[in-house]
Scaffold this motif. Structure first.
Motif: not given
Length: 61
Positions: A1-18
């Motif tokens: 499984m690949e991994r990604a790190l998203v900084i500030g992902g609970s706000g503006m980048l939430a859709e990117t996280c999903h």
């Protein structure tokens, strides 16, 4: 499984996280607002929260 790190992902980048999660990534999300993170984690299985205030250097010591 690949991994990604998203900084500030609970706000503006939430859709990117999903989107990353749907693509099969294990997504690590750095966030400082617990209420936003809780919303992000609803119905998520591969999102791992990392609670910290990345603006505060002392959180990284």
């Amino acid at each position: 499984m690949e991994r990604a790190l998203v900084i500030g992902g609970s706000g503006m980048l939430a859709e990117t996280c999903h989107w990353l999660e749907k693509q099969g990534y294990e997504v690590y999300v750095v966030g400082r607002t617990r209420s936003k993170m809780a919303k992000l984690l609803e119905n998520s299985q591969n999102i791992i929260p990392l609670y910290t205030d990345y603006r505060d250097v002392n959180d990284f010591k």
